[in-house]
Design a protein around this motif. Structure first.
Motif, PDB file in Angstrom:
ATOM      1  N   ILE A 312       0.858  -0.739   0.333  1.00 28.38           N
ATOM      2  CA  ILE A 312      -0.494   0.117   0.224  1.00 28.38           C
ATOM      3  C   ILE A 312       0.949   1.288  -0.049  1.00 28.38           C
ATOM      4  O   ILE A 312       1.408   1.301   1.113  1.00 28.38           O
ATOM      5  N   GLY A 313       1.047   2.247  -1.199  1.00 28.91           N
ATOM      6  CA  GLY A 313       1.951   3.089  -1.626  1.00 28.91           C
ATOM      7  C   GLY A 313       1.985   3.065  -2.252  1.00 28.91           C
ATOM      8  O   GLY A 313       3.808   1.839  -2.320  1.00 28.91           O
ATOM      9  N   THR A 316       8.461   6.343  -2.428  1.00 29.74           N
ATOM     10  CA  THR A 316      10.034   5.661  -2.358  1.00 29.74           C
ATOM     11  C   THR A 316       9.659   4.592  -1.756  1.00 29.74           C
ATOM     12  O   THR A 316      10.500   3.795  -2.902  1.00 29.74           O
ATOM     13  N   MET A 317       9.404   3.850  -0.653  1.00 31.19           N
ATOM     14  CA  MET A 317       9.546   2.595  -0.150  1.00 31.19           C
ATOM     15  C   MET A 317       8.469   1.764  -0.863  1.00 31.19           C
ATOM     16  O   MET A 317       9.197   1.122  -1.106  1.00 31.19           O
ATOM     17  N   LEU A 335      -1.175  -0.400  -4.359  1.00 27.62           N
ATOM     18  CA  LEU A 335      -2.517  -0.661  -4.074  1.00 27.62           C
ATOM     19  C   LEU A 335      -2.073   0.793  -3.361  1.00 27.62           C
ATOM     20  O   LEU A 335      -1.341   1.006  -2.681  1.00 27.62           O
ATOM     21  N   ASN A 338      -4.126   7.579  -4.874  1.00 32.30           N
ATOM     22  CA  ASN A 338      -3.905   8.264  -5.663  1.00 32.30           C
ATOM     23  C   ASN A 338      -3.279   8.064  -6.877  1.00 32.30           C
ATOM     24  O   ASN A 338      -1.587   7.264  -7.371  1.00 32.30           O
ATOM     25  N   ALA A 341       0.189   9.469  -8.771  1.00 34.64           N
ATOM     26  CA  ALA A 341       1.409   8.913  -7.616  1.00 34.64           C
ATOM     27  C   ALA A 341       1.348   7.088  -8.511  1.00 34.64           C
ATOM     28  O   ALA A 341       3.042   6.741  -8.232  1.00 34.64           O
ATOM     29  N   PHE A 394       1.978   7.504   4.408  1.00 40.03           N
ATOM     30  CA  PHE A 394       2.870   8.631   4.601  1.00 40.03           C
ATOM     31  C   PHE A 394       3.271   7.942   6.519  1.00 40.03           C
ATOM     32  O   PHE A 394       2.212   7.373   6.860  1.00 40.03           O
ATOM     33  N   GLU A 395       4.126   8.892   6.851  1.00 45.13           N
ATOM     34  CA  GLU A 395       4.217   8.268   8.658  1.00 45.13           C
ATOM     35  C   GLU A 395       3.559   9.473   9.263  1.00 45.13           C
ATOM     36  O   GLU A 395       3.829  10.110   9.252  1.00 45.13           O
ATOM     37  N   LYS A 400      -2.407   6.137   8.792  1.00 48.61           N
ATOM     38  CA  LYS A 400      -2.025   4.495   8.849  1.00 48.61           C
ATOM     39  C   LYS A 400      -3.588   3.424   9.956  1.00 48.61           C
ATOM     40  O   LYS A 400      -3.500   2.224   9.519  1.00 48.61           O
ATOM     41  N   VAL A 403      -5.724   2.864   7.082  1.00 51.50           N
ATOM     42  CA  VAL A 403      -5.534   1.943   6.311  1.00 51.50           C
ATOM     43  C   VAL A 403      -5.541   0.607   6.481  1.00 51.50           C
ATOM     44  O   VAL A 403      -6.500  -0.408   6.154  1.00 51.50           O
ATOM     45  N   SER A 422       8.329   3.862  10.446  1.00 56.36           N
ATOM     46  CA  SER A 422      10.306   3.558  11.101  1.00 56.36           C
ATOM     47  C   SER A 422       9.783   3.893  12.687  1.00 56.36           C
ATOM     48  O   SER A 422      10.904   3.817  13.365  1.00 56.36           O
ATOM     49  N   HIS A 443      10.298  -3.523   8.653  1.00 54.81           N
ATOM     50  CA  HIS A 443      11.017  -2.035   8.980  1.00 54.81           C
ATOM     51  C   HIS A 443      11.590  -2.113   7.579  1.00 54.81           C
ATOM     52  O   HIS A 443      12.724  -2.605   8.056  1.00 54.81           O
ATOM     53  N   SER A 446      16.230   2.405   3.385  1.00 52.66           N
ATOM     54  CA  SER A 446      16.077   2.953   1.885  1.00 52.66           C
ATOM     55  C   SER A 446      17.489   2.890   1.542  1.00 52.66           C
ATOM     56  O   SER A 446      18.206   3.396   2.187  1.00 52.66           O
TER      57      SER A 446
HETATM   58  P1  NAD Z   1       6.206   8.492   0.419  1.00 56.16           P
HETATM   59  O1  NAD Z   1       5.548   9.999   0.792  1.00 56.16           O
HETATM   60  O2  NAD Z   1       7.636   8.993  -0.662  1.00 56.16           O
HETATM   61  O3  NAD Z   1       4.902   7.543  -0.632  1.00 56.16           O
HETATM   62  C1  NAD Z   1       3.618   7.002  -0.089  1.00 56.16           C
HETATM   63  C2  NAD Z   1       3.205   7.303  -0.505  1.00 56.16           C
HETATM   64  O4  NAD Z   1       1.870   6.734  -0.268  1.00 56.16           O
HETATM   65  C3  NAD Z   1       2.219   7.951  -1.587  1.00 56.16           C
HETATM   66  O5  NAD Z   1       2.567   7.911  -2.803  1.00 56.16           O
HETATM   67  C4  NAD Z   1       0.665   8.313  -1.156  1.00 56.16           C
HETATM   68  O6  NAD Z   1       0.301   8.655  -2.865  1.00 56.16           O
HETATM   69  C5  NAD Z   1       0.939   7.063  -0.064  1.00 56.16           C
HETATM   70  N1  NAD Z   1      -0.863   6.977   0.311  1.00 56.16           N
HETATM   71  C6  NAD Z   1      -1.432   8.170   1.657  1.00 56.16           C
HETATM   72  N2  NAD Z   1      -1.832   7.487   1.626  1.00 56.16           N
HETATM   73  C7  NAD Z   1      -2.470   6.900   1.403  1.00 56.16           C
HETATM   74  C8  NAD Z   1      -3.476   5.584   1.547  1.00 56.16           C
HETATM   75  N3  NAD Z   1      -4.314   5.895   2.722  1.00 56.16           N
HETATM   76  N4  NAD Z   1      -3.809   4.691   1.158  1.00 56.16           N
HETATM   77  C9  NAD Z   1      -3.499   4.444  -0.256  1.00 56.16           C
HETATM   78  N5  NAD Z   1      -1.449   5.270  -0.722  1.00 56.16           N
HETATM   79  C10 NAD Z   1      -1.053   6.884   0.191  1.00 56.16           C
HETATM   80  O7  NAD Z   1       7.249   7.820   1.726  1.00 56.16           O
HETATM   81  P2  NAD Z   1       7.893   6.981   2.106  1.00 56.16           P
HETATM   82  O8  NAD Z   1       9.474   7.407   1.971  1.00 56.16           O
HETATM   83  O9  NAD Z   1       7.711   5.892   0.594  1.00 56.16           O
HETATM   84  O10 NAD Z   1       7.657   6.172   3.239  1.00 56.16           O
HETATM   85  C11 NAD Z   1       6.407   5.391   3.225  1.00 56.16           C
HETATM   86  C12 NAD Z   1       6.483   4.486   4.900  1.00 56.16           C
HETATM   87  O11 NAD Z   1       8.133   3.859   5.094  1.00 56.16           O
HETATM   88  C13 NAD Z   1       7.006   5.923   6.126  1.00 56.16           C
HETATM   89  O12 NAD Z   1       5.750   5.152   7.393  1.00 56.16           O
HETATM   90  C14 NAD Z   1       8.126   6.274   6.437  1.00 56.16           C
HETATM   91  O13 NAD Z   1       7.917   6.242   7.923  1.00 56.16           O
HETATM   92  C15 NAD Z   1       8.499   4.370   6.219  1.00 56.16           C
HETATM   93  N6  NAD Z   1      10.113   4.475   6.062  1.00 56.16           N
HETATM   94  C16 NAD Z   1      10.763   5.096   5.329  1.00 56.16           C
HETATM   95  C17 NAD Z   1      12.376   5.775   4.862  1.00 56.16           C
HETATM   96  C18 NAD Z   1      12.257   6.862   3.634  1.00 56.16           C
HETATM   97  O14 NAD Z   1      13.657   6.443   3.962  1.00 56.16           O
HETATM   98  N7  NAD Z   1      11.862   7.043   2.923  1.00 56.16           N
HETATM   99  C19 NAD Z   1      12.755   4.605   5.170  1.00 56.16           C
HETATM  100  C20 NAD Z   1      11.906   3.523   5.931  1.00 56.16           C
HETATM  101  C21 NAD Z   1      10.764   3.199   6.166  1.00 56.16           C
END
Ligand code: NAD
Length: 714
Positions: A312-313, A316-317, A335, A338, A341, A394-395, A400, A403, A422, A443, A446
């Protein structure tokens, strides 16, 4: 005869089969049995040729790891003694390799006259990963049998090669189409073929091969071959001793007769053995094996079946996580609510695969197969039947929770519901569902398709079978699983807290970012903390601190310098300025950061002074260790070596030091404790606030123990 080998004579060929589960480790019993079998075959006039083969899945995994740290490897016959005997055999000896021949296992095969291999055979000398070099002739025989560049690459990288490459390099003399270890294969077809091959060698009077009589062919080596090779590995082997010893051993093979080369190899092996680095790397080797065992969980606990996965999402991750599953052949759905996205995310995945294809790491057909296995959707109903869901939105706790409530409504019973958060509380996320036993944290780090570490976050209610299933699944997607408990930041990011706090505070006290980062880099870290902040984004760290401002209020100086940079819009590399100024990939010191530090320090009443490199190292690294001790005491980590795995695989801690806890064990916990107490005294109120030794550290010092000795109760 022995219980670890079987001896049979088929017509005029003796067949010695190694049968020492699990990996035919060349411990003293197997060495002795092999020598006895060999001597028996030599003494039998009916026997004209000898085949050494294996029962079990491997030919041999090499040295017996149970012998590590004991005097058993020296028990006669030692491996070099056994191999020297095989080498001067007057009857042809064939290694029949069906499965992996690693380390001493490959050295055994190299000492035979001929190598006959199945399609499953793999060949490798992984000793360098243990801080060693092959010490039973591998560095001398491999360059004689195959060519020097291949030998050097295999010995220094430790990476195994397959049978086709081995055949091309003359490491294998003949490839069989059979394997005895294929489930569908005819029983013993490979062994029969190996016996036939040995008969053919006898009948054709094929020459006996003694490596002493095979010169190393250096004629095709380019000028400066070794110095160029050294340069090519300088980055990846920075600070490590064993790779250089490996190179010197292969150089010796090019210059010296076999006996002298073997002596040189022994000397280099002895120089590596029993050094802090070899101990550190061996510690990490055992740590990886220990990490899959979770206190209180029966390892035989039945697993849940995972064949389909949803992420889901698609940020980046999410994209990186999906790639891991696609690479391992799982049908994967992403999934995202957006649609733009989602499209962007899929585009990034394709682009990453195209880059791999360009580098020759992936064929066009593989690329398309992976993209075909990927489905996308904006509708939850499309993922109702999947076995595992990993949320990477999103964090934000509220998002969350929503979801997970939706997942709870749509997913089939028994599906594993995971969050990639995280920092957020996995128990709170689980409580948003009616099935907290199915909820777990996964967890990823990246870039998620590259980084090996996976923290598996065990919630209060997470079921045992969910944990073991996730450990198995992690291994299937080639990750290193480390099971951790719930707290802010789990193991990795929680330990990072005090480490980063000290790095930022030292900037206020008078050290420059460049000085701090240099000390940490010279210690062996992949990069200093402040460079890491610039890479990860000053804004990312700021948002994490925003979530815990109340807790940080006790110290107004807490990462204050990073907050100031954030308010100036200096987010690090992405904006060209952070702790440093960036021009493309070039990084320069920023005089304005020093001015900002002086101003902020004045506002906070912090006196600026000259700071020694020693103080920088001790305050950052010892505080990291101290936090490790604390989370061990709280049961967040199951063993100190788990903290080490997290740090070496997720945070760029030097493997040559084996992780922060192993480093502390190596230098002595009393030294760490004394130093923390010293800063507690010297740093006034700040010292009093933060330099509190973890009670477990004090306890272990009082008992004269190490972190290694500490066992978490199940
Ligand atoms: P991001 O902002 O790049 O991506 C988040 C995605 O989630 C977006 O595409 C958004 O459209 C989608 N989204 C938001 N709400 C949604 C919903 N209700 N249903 C479906 N999709 C939805 O964020 P990210 O950097 O990929 O981080 C995602 C998670 O991973 C966070 O919890 C973050 O803490 C964790 N994380 C991030 C990193 C990092 O280095 N970026 C490392 C480890 C963990």
């Amino acid at each position: 005869m022995s219980t670890v080998t079987h001896y049979q004579v088929h017509d005029n060929i003796a067949l010695i089969t190694m049968d020492a589960p699990p990996v035919n480790g060349l411990g003293k019993h197997l060495r002795r049995a092999l020598l006895e079998g060999f001597e028996k075959a030599c003494a039998d006039d009916q026997v004209a040729g000898i085949v050494i083969a294996s029962a079990g899945k491997l030919f041999s995994g090499g040295a017996d790891i149970k012998e590590f740290g004991t005097t058993d490897p020296l028990a006669e016959p030692s491996l070099p003694q056994l191999l020297n005997a095989l080498e001067i055999s007057t009857k042809p000896v064939v290694a029949a390799i069906d499965g992996q021949a690693l380390g001493g296992g490959l050295e055994l095969a190299l000492a035979c006259d001929y190598r006959f291999a199945s399609p499953r055979a793999r060949f490798g000398l992984p000793e360098v990963h243990l801080g060693l070099l092959p010490g039973a002739g591998g560095t001398q025989r491999l360059p004689r049998i195959a060519d020097v560049p291949l030998a050097l690459e295999m010995i220094v990288s430790g990476k195994p090669i397959g049978v086709d490459k081995a055949l091309q390099a003359r490491l294998v003399d003949r490839r069989s189409k059979y394997s005895d270890k294929d489930e569908n294969g005819a029983e013993n077809a490979f062994t029969e073929a190996a016996l036939d091959y040995a008969r053919e060698l006898v009948e054709t009077e094929a020459p006996l091969r003694d490596c002493a009589e095979i010169p190393v062919d250096t004629s095709a080596l380019p000028e400066n071959f070794f110095s160029d090779f050294r340069r090519s590995i300088a980055r990846r082997s920075r600070g490590l001793f064993a790779p250089e010893c490996c190179i010197q051993a292969v150089e010796a093979a090019c210059q010296l007769p076999l006996t002298e080369g073997l002596q040189k190899e022994r000397a280099l092996f002895a120089a590596c053995m029993d050094t802090p680095q070899a101990r550190a790397q061996q510690h990490l080797f055992f740590a990886e094996r220990a990490a899959t065992k979770v206190p209180g969980i029966d390892p035989q606990c039945p697993r849940r079946k995972i064949t389909t996965v949803a992420v889901i999402g698609s940020g980046t991750m999410g994209g990186g996580i999906a790639m891991n599953f696609l690479n391992a052949g799982f049908k994967t759905t992403i999934l995202d609510l957006n649609a733009d996205a989602l499209e962007r995310g899929v585009g990034v995945i394709r682009k990453n695969y195209e880059i791999s294809a360009k580098k020759g790491k992936l064929t066009a057909a593989q690329l398309e197969a992976r993209m075909d296995a990927l489905k996308t959707t904006t509708t939850y109903d499309d993922i109702k039947d999947v076995d595992l869901v990993i949320e990477a939105v999103f964090e934000n706790m509220e998002i969350k929770k929503k979801v997970f409530q939706t997942l709870d409504q749509v997913c089939k019973p028994g599906a594993i519901l995971a969050s990639n958060t995280s920092t957020l509380d996995v128990n709170e996320i689980a409580a948003a569902t009616s099935r907290p036993q199915d909820v777990i944290g996964l967890h990823f780090f990246s870039p998620a398709n590259v980084m090996r570490l996976l923290e598996i976050v065990r919630g209060e209610a997470t079921a045992d079978d969910v944990i073991v299933t996730c450990i198995d699944m992690a291994q299937k997607i080639k990750k290193l699983p480390v099971v951790v408990g719930v707290c802010f930041g789990f193991v990795g990011n929680r330990m990072l807290g005090p480490y980063g706090r000290e790095a930022c505070r030292l900037v206020l006290e008078g050290a420059t970012p460049a000085q701090i980062d240099k000390v940490l880099y010279d210690f062996g870290m992949a990069m200093g903390y402040l460079s890491m902040c610039d890479l990860a984004g000053i804004d990312v760290g700021f948002l994490v601190r925003e979530g815990i401002r109340e807790q940080l209020a006790i110290d107004p100086s807490y990462e204050k310098i990073a907050d100031e940079l954030y308010h100036l819009g200096r987010y690090g590399q992405k904006t060209g300025r952070g702790f440093y100024i960036y021009e493309g990939r070039e990084k320069h010191e920023d005089p304005e950061v020093a001015e900002l530090a002086a101003k902020t320090a004045a506002e906070l009443g912090i006196e600026r002074r000259q700071i020694s490199d020693e103080e920088i190292l001790e305050r950052t690294i010892f505080m990291l260790i101290n936090e490790g001790a604390q989370i061990l005491d709280e049961g967040i980590a199951n063993r100190s070596s788990d903290c080490d795995l997290v740090y070496c695989n997720g945070y760029g801690f030097p493997i040559g030091r084996g992780g922060p806890m192993q480093y502390a064990d190596e230098i002595g916990l009393d030294k760490v404790l004394d130093s923390i107490n010293k800063y507690r005294r010297e740093l006034g109120d700040y010292g009093e606030l933060w330099f509190k030794p973890a009670p477990l550290l004090e306890k272990l010092v009082a008992e004269g123990k190490r972190f290694k000795d500490y066992q978490v109760q199940a």
